[in-house]
Scaffold this motif. Structure first.
Motif, PDB file in Angstrom:
ATOM      1  N   LEU A 329       0.921  -1.191  -0.018  1.00  0.00           N
ATOM      2  CA  LEU A 329       0.031   0.056  -0.200  1.00  0.00           C
ATOM      3  C   LEU A 329       0.965   1.290   0.124  1.00  0.00           C
ATOM      4  CD1 LEU A 329      -2.602  -0.975   2.792  1.00  0.00           C
ATOM      5  CD2 LEU A 329      -2.717  -1.457   0.206  1.00  0.00           C
ATOM      6  N   THR A 330       0.508   2.104  -0.928  1.00  0.00           N
ATOM      7  CA  THR A 330       1.408   3.422  -0.799  1.00  0.00           C
ATOM      8  C   THR A 330       0.505   4.493  -0.411  1.00  0.00           C
ATOM      9  OG1 THR A 330       0.797   3.914  -3.198  1.00  0.00           O
ATOM     10  CG2 THR A 330       2.704   2.419  -2.853  1.00  0.00           C
ATOM     11  N   GLN A 331       1.010   5.714  -0.125  1.00  0.00           N
ATOM     12  CA  GLN A 331       0.504   6.713   0.585  1.00  0.00           C
ATOM     13  C   GLN A 331      -0.599   7.485  -0.758  1.00  0.00           C
ATOM     14  OE1 GLN A 331       1.162  10.278  -0.406  1.00  0.00           O
ATOM     15  NE2 GLN A 331       2.989   9.870  -1.783  1.00  0.00           N
ATOM     16  N   ARG A 332      -0.117   7.256  -1.918  1.00  0.00           N
ATOM     17  CA  ARG A 332      -1.135   7.739  -3.096  1.00  0.00           C
ATOM     18  C   ARG A 332      -2.221   6.761  -3.561  1.00  0.00           C
ATOM     19  NH1 ARG A 332      -3.012  11.886  -5.367  1.00  0.00           N
ATOM     20  NH2 ARG A 332      -2.138  11.531  -7.494  1.00  0.00           N
ATOM     21  N   GLY A 333      -1.434   5.693  -3.614  1.00  0.00           N
ATOM     22  CA  GLY A 333      -2.120   4.593  -4.479  1.00  0.00           C
ATOM     23  C   GLY A 333      -3.574   4.234  -3.796  1.00  0.00           C
ATOM     24  N   GLN A 334      -3.968   4.295  -2.536  1.00  0.00           N
ATOM     25  CA  GLN A 334      -5.243   3.847  -2.034  1.00  0.00           C
ATOM     26  C   GLN A 334      -6.085   5.036  -1.759  1.00  0.00           C
ATOM     27  OE1 GLN A 334      -3.713   0.654  -2.860  1.00  0.00           O
ATOM     28  NE2 GLN A 334      -5.937   0.585  -1.829  1.00  0.00           N
ATOM     29  N   GLN A 335      -5.749   6.381  -2.265  1.00  0.00           N
ATOM     30  CA  GLN A 335      -6.569   7.492  -2.666  1.00  0.00           C
ATOM     31  C   GLN A 335      -7.689   7.005  -3.862  1.00  0.00           C
ATOM     32  OE1 GLN A 335      -4.764  11.258  -2.408  1.00  0.00           O
ATOM     33  NE2 GLN A 335      -3.229  10.393  -0.959  1.00  0.00           N
ATOM     34  N   LYS A 336      -8.629   7.651  -3.745  1.00  0.00           N
ATOM     35  CA  LYS A 336      -9.862   7.236  -4.682  1.00  0.00           C
ATOM     36  C   LYS A 336      -9.332   7.513  -6.141  1.00  0.00           C
ATOM     37  CE  LYS A 336     -13.055   9.878  -2.957  1.00  0.00           C
ATOM     38  NZ  LYS A 336     -12.345  10.458  -1.839  1.00  0.00           N
ATOM     39  N   SER A 337      -8.742   8.596  -6.337  1.00  0.00           N
ATOM     40  CA  SER A 337      -8.734   9.070  -7.893  1.00  0.00           C
ATOM     41  C   SER A 337      -7.460   8.508  -8.543  1.00  0.00           C
ATOM     42  CB  SER A 337      -8.414  10.549  -7.786  1.00  0.00           C
ATOM     43  OG  SER A 337      -7.305  11.108  -7.244  1.00  0.00           O
ATOM     44  N   VAL A 338      -6.509   7.493  -7.913  1.00  0.00           N
ATOM     45  CA  VAL A 338      -5.365   7.069  -8.682  1.00  0.00           C
ATOM     46  C   VAL A 338      -5.511   5.567  -8.805  1.00  0.00           C
ATOM     47  CG1 VAL A 338      -4.052   8.992  -7.756  1.00  0.00           C
ATOM     48  CG2 VAL A 338      -4.060   6.915  -6.748  1.00  0.00           C
ATOM     49  N   SER A 339      -4.532   5.154  -9.710  1.00  0.00           N
ATOM     50  CA  SER A 339      -4.231   3.686  -9.624  1.00  0.00           C
ATOM     51  C   SER A 339      -3.791   3.188  -8.202  1.00  0.00           C
ATOM     52  CB  SER A 339      -3.241   3.419 -10.758  1.00  0.00           C
ATOM     53  OG  SER A 339      -4.005   3.605 -12.065  1.00  0.00           O
ATOM     54  N   GLY A 340      -3.990   1.976  -8.015  1.00  0.00           N
ATOM     55  CA  GLY A 340      -3.457   1.623  -6.929  1.00  0.00           C
ATOM     56  C   GLY A 340      -3.894  -0.041  -6.619  1.00  0.00           C
ATOM     57  N   VAL A 341      -3.960  -0.435  -5.245  1.00  0.00           N
ATOM     58  CA  VAL A 341      -4.445  -1.848  -5.046  1.00  0.00           C
ATOM     59  C   VAL A 341      -5.965  -1.870  -5.083  1.00  0.00           C
ATOM     60  CG1 VAL A 341      -4.149  -3.884  -3.767  1.00  0.00           C
ATOM     61  CG2 VAL A 341      -2.252  -2.251  -4.030  1.00  0.00           C
ATOM     62  N   PHE A 342      -6.769  -2.293  -5.989  1.00  0.00           N
ATOM     63  CA  PHE A 342      -8.241  -2.865  -5.566  1.00  0.00           C
ATOM     64  C   PHE A 342      -8.711  -4.039  -5.105  1.00  0.00           C
ATOM     65  CE2 PHE A 342      -7.602   0.626  -8.805  1.00  0.00           C
ATOM     66  CZ  PHE A 342      -8.666   1.331  -8.872  1.00  0.00           C
ATOM     67  N   HIS A 343      -9.798  -3.962  -4.770  1.00  0.00           N
ATOM     68  CA  HIS A 343     -10.303  -5.019  -4.000  1.00  0.00           C
ATOM     69  C   HIS A 343     -10.217  -6.428  -5.010  1.00  0.00           C
ATOM     70  CE1 HIS A 343     -13.191  -7.985  -1.886  1.00  0.00           C
ATOM     71  NE2 HIS A 343     -12.895  -7.053  -0.616  1.00  0.00           N
ATOM     72  N   TYR A 344      -9.847  -7.642  -4.323  1.00  0.00           N
ATOM     73  CA  TYR A 344      -9.873  -8.795  -5.303  1.00  0.00           C
ATOM     74  C   TYR A 344     -11.002  -9.041  -5.765  1.00  0.00           C
ATOM     75  CZ  TYR A 344     -10.994 -10.602  -0.631  1.00  0.00           C
ATOM     76  OH  TYR A 344     -11.573 -11.022   0.620  1.00  0.00           O
ATOM     77  N   ASN A 345     -12.157  -8.851  -5.219  1.00  0.00           N
ATOM     78  CA  ASN A 345     -13.481  -9.418  -5.676  1.00  0.00           C
ATOM     79  C   ASN A 345     -14.527  -8.384  -5.814  1.00  0.00           C
ATOM     80  OD1 ASN A 345     -15.153 -11.654  -6.549  1.00  0.00           O
ATOM     81  ND2 ASN A 345     -16.182 -11.876  -4.324  1.00  0.00           N
ATOM     82  N   ASP A 346     -14.220  -7.290  -6.001  1.00  0.00           N
ATOM     83  CA  ASP A 346     -15.156  -5.922  -6.291  1.00  0.00           C
ATOM     84  C   ASP A 346     -14.312  -4.937  -6.954  1.00  0.00           C
ATOM     85  OD1 ASP A 346     -17.452  -4.432  -6.005  1.00  0.00           O
ATOM     86  OD2 ASP A 346     -17.501  -4.442  -3.828  1.00  0.00           O
ATOM     87  N   ASP A 347     -15.153  -4.313  -7.674  1.00  0.00           N
ATOM     88  CA  ASP A 347     -14.541  -2.899  -8.415  1.00  0.00           C
ATOM     89  C   ASP A 347     -14.680  -1.769  -7.658  1.00  0.00           C
ATOM     90  OD1 ASP A 347     -14.202  -4.678 -10.907  1.00  0.00           O
ATOM     91  OD2 ASP A 347     -15.983  -4.293 -11.557  1.00  0.00           O
ATOM     92  N   ARG A 348     -13.730  -1.734  -6.620  1.00  0.00           N
ATOM     93  CA  ARG A 348     -13.403  -0.595  -5.716  1.00  0.00           C
ATOM     94  C   ARG A 348     -12.317  -0.748  -5.134  1.00  0.00           C
ATOM     95  NH1 ARG A 348     -13.802  -2.504  -0.517  1.00  0.00           N
ATOM     96  NH2 ARG A 348     -15.109  -4.183  -0.119  1.00  0.00           N
ATOM     97  N   LYS A 349     -11.775   0.137  -4.359  1.00  0.00           N
ATOM     98  CA  LYS A 349     -10.479   0.473  -3.599  1.00  0.00           C
ATOM     99  C   LYS A 349     -11.024  -0.040  -2.140  1.00  0.00           C
ATOM    100  CE  LYS A 349      -7.286   2.382  -5.937  1.00  0.00           C
ATOM    101  NZ  LYS A 349      -6.981   4.079  -5.693  1.00  0.00           N
ATOM    102  N   PHE A 350     -10.146  -0.613  -1.499  1.00  0.00           N
ATOM    103  CA  PHE A 350     -10.200  -0.876  -0.166  1.00  0.00           C
ATOM    104  C   PHE A 350     -10.891   0.061   0.634  1.00  0.00           C
ATOM    105  CE2 PHE A 350      -6.555  -3.739  -1.181  1.00  0.00           C
ATOM    106  CZ  PHE A 350      -7.146  -4.749  -1.226  1.00  0.00           C
ATOM    107  N   THR A 351     -11.865  -0.172   1.602  1.00  0.00           N
ATOM    108  CA  THR A 351     -12.397   0.458   2.657  1.00  0.00           C
ATOM    109  C   THR A 351     -11.364   0.772   3.713  1.00  0.00           C
ATOM    110  OG1 THR A 351     -12.902  -1.213   4.236  1.00  0.00           O
ATOM    111  CG2 THR A 351     -14.620  -0.493   2.429  1.00  0.00           C
ATOM    112  N   ILE A 352     -11.496   1.889   4.626  1.00  0.00           N
ATOM    113  CA  ILE A 352     -10.648   2.138   5.660  1.00  0.00           C
ATOM    114  C   ILE A 352     -10.406   1.131   6.866  1.00  0.00           C
ATOM    115  CG2 ILE A 352     -10.047   3.792   7.579  1.00  0.00           C
ATOM    116  CD1 ILE A 352      -9.627   5.070   4.799  1.00  0.00           C
TER     117      ILE A 352
END
Length: 406
Positions: A329-352
């Protein structure tokens, strides 16, 4: 391997043992401090200058004194006065000072300016003075935070940390940095750092640790420096040949993403907000084409997707494998507007809530600010469970045996 959740009460109970004392610099939102507390450490004081980080830290540890401002404005004596200790009495000094060296290697993080090459040399002379020679070819490094705080002269901060350590003379110094400092042109800075620790009277060892080997559901690699004061080494029989044995042993098993977060009780509104964000922007055209529950971490830039992504775009966007630890996890990557690590079974970023577990934070850890600021704060942290393993090993192999012989 099963993930072991815990709470702030568990942290405070462990810390109440007061097995060793710690001053933490560049403390951020409290990741490393949480690790030291889990290992039985007593945090006497922290230093941090970013208000958003201090807000999160104080929300969880309101009784810990904070020395607020740039470390360059302080001396080691300032730290010691606040905790009523003399030079040499502190057990452990902790810090995660930024270093520009990994920018030179060619992989710059968004938010950095300048640097084509670095001709600066920083060291301690024979009189024990901090000396800087040379200059940067381009503009001095500036790090921009989401709350508009900036850090200038990043390349000097590791040596400012060593300057503070020289005055405090703790039994042990721990420093953390990114893996990139160990290869390429960045190794020049690494050599300077090792020489500087030696100049102030410490034996030093370093190692790249992977957080997934210490109960963290994330393959987060970081360099940990462990420096032991020369007289402490002499008392307990440590030397350059066996110092590396202080590092904790790696666990051969790991915690997978699915084991860690599959049953998290998320806020439905937050989940829907994250889904909607993907559907309304550029991410939809990329992440939605990646398979759910892949057997390995996949990206739109992978060669098997060349037919619909011939340019290899979005190489930082990842659909992780549920049976593996998360990518870093990176400081930018998990913010909503950028590329990063998404959920493995859902089209979204991880929740807090999910991010906190992936970073091995307490389940009830408080983070201030909006979603993006909370995600950024998590992405900057040292994984607490990894730091707890490091701290426990330092206590058992250095601090405890030294206290028994003096």
């Amino acid at each position: 391997m099963k993930y072991e959740p815990y709470t702030l009460n568990d942290v405070k109970k462990a810390s109440s043992q007061k097995l060793f004392n710690v001053i933490s610099t560049f403390a951020g939102g409290g990741g490393s401090s949480t690790g030291y507390r889990l290992a039985g450490g007593n945090i006497l004081l922290i230093n941090e200058f970013v208000e958003a980080a201090i807000d999160s830290y104080k929300a969880n540890y309101p009784d810990t004194p904070v020395l607020v401002d740039d470390i360059k404005k302080y001396s080691g004596e300032d730290f010691l006065k606040m905790v009523n200790l003399k030079p040499g009495e502190l057990d452990l000094l902790d810090g995660s000072p930024p270093c520009s060296a990994f920018s030179i290697a060619g992989k710059r993080e968004k938010g950095w300016k300048g640097y084509v090459s670095d001709n600066k040399l920083t060291y301690f002379n024979d009189d024990g003075e901090l000396v800087t020679e040379g200059e940067l070819v381009e503009k001095t490094g500036i790090k921009q935070y989401s709350d508009n705080k900036t850090v200038e002269d990043i390349e000097d901060l590791f040596f400012e940390y060593i300057r503070i350590a020289k005055d405090i003379r703790p039994k042990v110094i721990v420093a953390e940095n990114v893996k990139g400092i160990t290869f390429g042109e960045a190794k020049k800075k690494l050599t300077e750092i090792l020489i500087a620790f030696d100049k102030i009277g410490y034996e030093v060892t370093y190692k790249v640790l992977n957080a997934s080997h210490y109960g963290v559901p994330q393959a987060r690699e970081r360099v940990i420096f462990i420096c032991v004061r020369n007289d402490v080494c002499d008392k307990i029989g440590l030397n350059v040949l066996n110092l590396n044995g202080i590092f904790p042993k790696e666990n051969s098993e790991f915690v997978s993403l699915k084991e860690a977060i599959d049953n998290v009780d998320n806020d439905p509104e937050e989940v829907q907000m994250l889904r909607d964000y993907v559907q309304s922007g550029f991410q939809k055209n990329w992440i939605c084409k990646l398979p759910m529950n892949p057997t390995k971490h996949v990206k739109p830039s992978d060669k098997e997707y060349k037919s619909w992504n011939p340019k290899g775009s979005c190489f930082n966007m990842i659909r992780p494998a549920s049976q593996l630890p998360s990518p870093t996890l990176t400081q930018r990557g998990q913010q909503k507007s950028v590329s990063g690590v998404f959920h493995y079974n859902d089209d979204r970023k991880f929740t807090i809530k999910e991010l906190k577990i992936i970073m091995s934070l307490p389940e009830d850890y408080i983070l201030t600010g909006d979603f993006d600021k909370q995600a950024e704060r998590i992405g900057r942290m040292v994984a607490p469970k990894m730091m707890a393993a490091v701290a426990s090993s330092i206590y058992e192999n250095v601090i405890k045996p030294y206290n028994e012989v003096i």
